[in-house]
Design a protein around this motif. Structure first.
Motif, short mmCIF file in Angstrom:
data_model
loop_
_atom_site.label_atom_id
_atom_site.label_comp_id
_atom_site.label_asym_id
_atom_site.label_seq_id
_atom_site.Cartn_x
_atom_site.Cartn_y
_atom_site.Cartn_z
N GLN A 172 10.00 -1.33 -1.23
CA GLN A 172 8.97 -2.36 -1.06
C GLN A 172 7.79 -1.80 -0.26
OE1 GLN A 172 9.35 -5.47 -2.40
NE2 GLN A 172 7.29 -6.08 -1.78
N ALA A 173 8.07 -1.04 0.79
CA ALA A 173 7.00 -0.45 1.59
C ALA A 173 6.21 0.58 0.78
CB ALA A 173 7.58 0.20 2.85
N HIS A 176 3.85 -1.25 -1.54
CA HIS A 176 2.67 -1.71 -0.79
C HIS A 176 1.69 -0.55 -0.58
CE1 HIS A 176 3.28 -5.89 0.62
NE2 HIS A 176 4.56 -5.64 0.35
#
Length: 237
Positions: A172-173, A176
């Motif tokens: 997820q990071a 982003h």
């Protein structure tokens, strides 16, 4: 000219006509927003461009200009979501190495942006105004859309990590970070073309920026990405 997709052709005639009218109004709104800017555009101009009465437009978009703007945002986010899904389809994932897949995806994102550059200038400005405005519902809308786009990028990242092609970092990071860098480069491209409208052709710009960003994301800034060179010795006094 807009052509309905297969699912639309199966609808009753009245519903197809309603969708076509709505489409015409959105296309008119895009054109007027791109030409005049959102704040300067009027519902009268949009209705005239769409060749419908103002009352008819309000039947479809009861909130007038703002409803049209958010309908355009919805379509842009939907298109970007589907671009990610297509870019990392099972067939493409089997066919291309991870690095090549991501470079093609990033180039597609830049092309997507450049093909709609005049409209994107307006959308970015209005999105920024609303995100930092006083209406929490509008702020929440953009946060939801951002999370939706980032979440679509997580599965291909996790697949590449399982294969050992990417470091096992929080997917997820990483999503982003990738989308944040793409957005930053888009802003740079937008400002560059604003300063010099005769800058390199759109296709060349998208490909060259994709190569640059892919190199940064996959190789970083180290001159020797295969290993860490020792730091130079500090001079002694």
């Amino acid at each position: 000219m807009y052509e309905p997709d297969v699912s639309e052709t199966a609808l009753p005639r009245r519903e197809r006509e309603r969708l076509m009218r709505r489409r015409a109004m959105l296309e008119a709104a895009r054109a007027v927003f791109a030409e005049k800017g959102y704040l300067q555009a009027t519902v009268d101009e949009i209705a005239q461009r769409a060749e419908f009465g103002k009352g008819t437009l309000y039947n479809y978009f009861t909130g007038g200009k703002e409803d049209l703007l958010f309908a355009i945002f919805d379509e842009i986010y939907d298109d970007l979501y589907h671009l990610i899904v297509r870019s990392f389809s099972p067939e493409r994932t089997r066919q291309y190495p991870t690095r090549e897949l991501f470079e093609q995806f990033i180039a597609s994102c830049f092309q997507f942006f450049l093909d709609r550059q005049d409209l994107f200038k307006i959308l970015m400005k209005e999105a920024h105004r609303m995100i930092f405005g006083d209406d929490p519902e509008k702020t929440a809308y953009f946060l939801r859309q951002k999370e939706r786009i980032n979440a679509a990028l997580v599965p291909p990242l996790e697949t590449a990590m399982r294969r050992g092609e990417l470091k096992p970092l929080p997917a997820q990071a990483v999503a982003h970070m990738i989308m944040g860098n793409i957005n930053g480069c888009q802003m740079h491209m937008m400002l560059e073309c604003r300063e010099d409208p005769s800058c390199c052709p759109v296709e060349e710009t998208a490909q060259s920026m994709a190569r640059f960003l892919t190199t940064m994301l996959f190789d970083g800034l180290l001159a020797d990405p295969a290993g860490v060179r020792p730091s130079p010795e500090r001079p002694t006094s």
